[in-house]
Design a protein around this motif. Structure first.
Motif, PDB file in Angstrom:
ATOM      1  N   GLY A 365      41.171  40.878  38.754  1.00  0.00           N
ATOM      2  CA  GLY A 365      41.700  39.838  37.665  1.00  0.00           C
ATOM      3  C   GLY A 365      41.325  38.375  37.902  1.00  0.00           C
ATOM      4  O   GLY A 365      40.281  38.074  38.695  1.00  0.00           O
ATOM      5  N   GLY A 366      41.559  37.436  36.938  1.00  0.00           N
ATOM      6  CA  GLY A 366      41.120  36.119  36.740  1.00  0.00           C
ATOM      7  C   GLY A 366      41.489  35.361  38.121  1.00  0.00           C
ATOM      8  O   GLY A 366      42.560  35.650  38.676  1.00  0.00           O
ATOM      9  N   VAL A 367      40.730  34.217  38.079  1.00  0.00           N
ATOM     10  CA  VAL A 367      41.092  33.279  39.299  1.00  0.00           C
ATOM     11  C   VAL A 367      41.634  32.253  38.876  1.00  0.00           C
ATOM     12  O   VAL A 367      41.339  31.363  38.060  1.00  0.00           O
ATOM     13  N   HIS A 368      43.293  32.510  39.079  1.00  0.00           N
ATOM     14  CA  HIS A 368      43.797  31.171  38.639  1.00  0.00           C
ATOM     15  C   HIS A 368      45.215  31.371  39.835  1.00  0.00           C
ATOM     16  O   HIS A 368      45.607  32.140  40.117  1.00  0.00           O
ATOM     17  N   GLY A 369      45.744  30.250  40.014  1.00  0.00           N
ATOM     18  CA  GLY A 369      46.691  29.839  40.983  1.00  0.00           C
ATOM     19  C   GLY A 369      46.179  29.744  42.382  1.00  0.00           C
ATOM     20  O   GLY A 369      44.896  29.690  42.647  1.00  0.00           O
ATOM     21  N   PRO A 370      46.802  29.663  43.438  1.00  0.00           N
ATOM     22  CA  PRO A 370      46.607  29.447  44.665  1.00  0.00           C
ATOM     23  C   PRO A 370      46.147  30.634  45.632  1.00  0.00           C
ATOM     24  O   PRO A 370      45.369  30.349  46.640  1.00  0.00           O
ATOM     25  N   VAL A 371      46.392  31.771  45.335  1.00  0.00           N
ATOM     26  CA  VAL A 371      46.587  32.845  46.018  1.00  0.00           C
ATOM     27  C   VAL A 371      45.114  33.746  45.629  1.00  0.00           C
ATOM     28  O   VAL A 371      44.300  33.935  46.685  1.00  0.00           O
ATOM     29  N   ARG A 372      44.902  33.975  44.529  1.00  0.00           N
ATOM     30  CA  ARG A 372      43.646  34.772  44.121  1.00  0.00           C
ATOM     31  C   ARG A 372      42.232  34.192  44.561  1.00  0.00           C
ATOM     32  O   ARG A 372      41.479  34.977  44.998  1.00  0.00           O
ATOM     33  N   CYS A 410      48.568  42.970  44.802  1.00  0.00           N
ATOM     34  CA  CYS A 410      49.177  42.200  43.542  1.00  0.00           C
ATOM     35  C   CYS A 410      49.618  40.813  43.994  1.00  0.00           C
ATOM     36  O   CYS A 410      50.590  40.423  44.311  1.00  0.00           O
ATOM     37  N   PRO A 411      48.539  39.926  43.971  1.00  0.00           N
ATOM     38  CA  PRO A 411      48.644  38.548  44.087  1.00  0.00           C
ATOM     39  C   PRO A 411      49.409  37.970  42.833  1.00  0.00           C
ATOM     40  O   PRO A 411      49.287  38.350  41.853  1.00  0.00           O
ATOM     41  N   ASN A 412      50.024  36.727  43.406  1.00  0.00           N
ATOM     42  CA  ASN A 412      50.449  35.887  42.234  1.00  0.00           C
ATOM     43  C   ASN A 412      49.301  35.095  41.803  1.00  0.00           C
ATOM     44  O   ASN A 412      48.573  34.738  42.229  1.00  0.00           O
ATOM     45  N   GLY A 413      49.658  34.580  40.512  1.00  0.00           N
ATOM     46  CA  GLY A 413      48.737  33.885  39.622  1.00  0.00           C
ATOM     47  C   GLY A 413      49.387  32.335  39.851  1.00  0.00           C
ATOM     48  O   GLY A 413      49.629  31.853  40.727  1.00  0.00           O
ATOM     49  N   TYR A 414      49.246  31.802  38.718  1.00  0.00           N
ATOM     50  CA  TYR A 414      50.004  30.540  38.334  1.00  0.00           C
ATOM     51  C   TYR A 414      51.596  30.468  38.803  1.00  0.00           C
ATOM     52  O   TYR A 414      52.149  29.655  39.148  1.00  0.00           O
ATOM     53  N   GLU A 415      51.903  31.685  38.477  1.00  0.00           N
ATOM     54  CA  GLU A 415      53.478  31.961  38.811  1.00  0.00           C
ATOM     55  C   GLU A 415      53.507  33.058  39.790  1.00  0.00           C
ATOM     56  O   GLU A 415      52.790  33.986  39.781  1.00  0.00           O
ATOM     57  N   VAL A 416      54.686  33.416  40.192  1.00  0.00           N
ATOM     58  CA  VAL A 416      54.916  34.490  41.347  1.00  0.00           C
ATOM     59  C   VAL A 416      54.853  35.715  40.701  1.00  0.00           C
ATOM     60  O   VAL A 416      54.672  36.776  41.476  1.00  0.00           O
TER      61      VAL A 416
END
Length: 520
Positions: A365-372, A410-416
């Motif tokens: 998946g794409g790199v966005h949010g703090p977890v990925r 299943c990491p969250n992106g910008y949202e959970v």
């Protein structure tokens, strides 16, 4: 006979009379004190009023049967929840009294008593002579009485024998309390009625996307518009009221792209609530506590606070169920984010047996949010067992990778929220949830730890150690449970019992049970 004899007889008669008179006098003098004493005793220890016994009966407390709070709500989720359902409001703003069931609602549908004590005023002697008229219940009182009976039935479920069901009987550790859930579901089918406001025109109202990552908005609206079992056209008989607007459609047709001006969406939501509030008595009657919205867009939570009572009081069914963004599990419902690219489940459900899944864990998946970024930093292209990719290699199928993996990350992106959770369930892949503040869907009913792995962001470097520590036997148990619970996430048209549409309805039903509304 001589005069002497006559006088003798007379004297004897007089003597008898005198004797009788003397006896009567003595008896009279003896009875008078007794009468006075009896009167004194009666006045001082007898009933004060002729109606005091009726009054004592009328002031007896009557306790209604117990009521449930459905989430442990999670009576919503695996951790204790805040005790309040509604915020405190000024008394001047209340036209009705809204009460919440004060108990934990997280791990199961837990029922605690609401003791309602009614005390009548004293009965006067005048009133006691007239027959009492039976008070006619208002529509709201009838609704609340039906809900009270449902609470009592659900409360008794933990002590009753399991109920036979031709379609499905929930069993197993995937449920916090399978019997209570089943009884609550059956009570919902028997009692629950929803009024869908008819105001508003498509595309903003009564419409929603059905072929996108936000497909739950359109799917739910469509089912509610066509449903005949739960929908009522008589609002006086409704237990809950649906505000049928789509935040996704507002973003598309009302919001000006890249303007960062949220006011058009905010004004649309506020105007709609003011419209139904002015036209009908139901919104103002409960301050919105028996109304609900549903949104899967990232801006759904923000849109709900366009009107203060909508955000604070109403039931919000949201995909973006983030406790750090004012999501309250006892009042709000977490629903799954499902990406239906074609509008149906064709080809999405199924996968090989565990022995045919050679990959330990997979993510792409794409790199966005703090977890990925943290996940990619530690695992991208670094381990053959943990397959983590920003972009899949050419010719590699995303769905095939999920079907060939034992665990799906299943990491969250910008949202959970993430559609990968449901995609993993569809593929028979055990989900690995990596997020903070996220309340998984239906977590008041489902014990997610029994069929998924929950990992903190701090433990991402230890991901392989955590997964390999799960024994083959335990993995098989989790795999089988995934296959059993995924029926609750399936989208069907028309809807089927226990599928995602009915599970969303049940989440709303539970939270409506968690609120008691009284006229004042």
């Amino acid at each position: 006979m001589g005069d002497e004899d006559v006088d003798g007889k007379y004297c004897r008669n007089m003597s008898a009379c005198s004797s009788t008179t003397s006896y009567s006098t003595k008896l009279f003098l003896f009875m008078v004190p007794l009468v006075l004493i009896s009167a004194f005793v009666f006045v001082n220890i007898g009933p004060k009023t002729p109606t005091s016994f009726l009054t004592s009966l009328s002031t007896t407390s009557h306790h209604l049967p117990p009521s449930p709070s459905l989430p442990p709500v999670p009576a919503p989720a695996p951790s204790p929840l805040p005790p309040e359902i509604l915020p405190s409001l000024p008394a001047s703003s209340l036209s009705t009294k809204v009460e919440s069931i004060q108990d934990d609602y997280n791990r199961t549908i837990q029922m605690n008593l609401i003791n309602v004590t009614t005390t009548s005023s004293k009965v006067t002697s005048t009133a006691s002579l007239e027959p009492k008229k039976r008070r006619v219940l208002s529509n709201l009182e009838k609704i609340e009485f039906e809900l009270q009976k449902a609470r009592a039935s659900i409360k008794a479920a933990s002590m009753d024998d399991p109920v036979d069901d031709p379609d499905y009987v929930p069993l197993g550790p995937m449920y916090w309390n399978a019997k209570v859930f089943h009884r609550s579901y059956l009570e919902m089918e028997k009692e629950f009625k929803i009024y869908v406001y008819k105001e508003g025109e498509p595309p903003l109202f009564h419409d929603g996307p059905c072929k996108s990552i936000y497909s739950m908005e359109g799917s739910f609206i469509y089912e509610m518009e066509t449903d005949t079992r739960f929908r009522t056209n008589n609002p006086d008989k409704a237990h809950a009221f649906y505000l049928p607007f789509s935040v996704v459609k507002m973003v598309r047709y009302v919001y000006e792209r890249n303007s960062r001006d949220f006011s058009p969406i905010r004004n649309t939501v506020r105007d709609y609530i003011n419209l139904v509030g002015d036209k009908y008595p139901y919104w103002n009657r409960s301050i919105g506590a028996d109304h609900f919205i549903l949104s899967c867009h990232d801006w759904g939570p923000e849109a709900s606070f366009s009107h203060p009572h909508l955000g604070h009081n109403s039931i919000r069914a949201l995909c973006n169920a983030n406790t750090s963004e004012r999501f309250k599990p006892r009042k709000d419902a977490s629903i799954p984010e499902i990406n239906l690219r074609t509008g149906s489940l064709t080809g999405l459900i199924g996968g090989p047996s565990p022995s045919s899944r050679p990959i330990l864990a997979f993510f792409a998946g794409g790199v966005h949010g703090p977890v990925r970024p943290v996940l990619l930093e530690h695992w991208e292209n670094k381990d053959n067992d943990i397959r983590v990719h920003k972009y899949l290699p050419r010719g590699t199928s995303y769905s095939d990778m999920m079907r060939n993996s034992k665990f799906c990350i299943c990491p969250n992106g910008y949202e959970v929220a993430s559609p990968r959770i449901v995609e993993a369930l569809y593929s028979g892949c055990v989900p690995v949830l990596i997020n903070s503040g996220y309340v998984p869907p239906f977590s008041d009913i489902l014990n997610w730890r029994s069929f998924s792995v929950i990992v903190s962001v701090e433990d991402i470097p230890n991901l392989k150690t955590i997964l390999t520590a799960i024994s083959p036997r335990q993995y098989l148990r989790m795999y089988r449970r995934v296959l059993k619970v995924r029926r609750h996430f399936e989208v069907n048209s028309p809807a089927k019992r226990f599928d995602v549409f009915h599970m969303i309805l049940h989440s709303i039903w539970v939270r409506r049970l968690n609120v008691r509304i009284r006229e004042v």
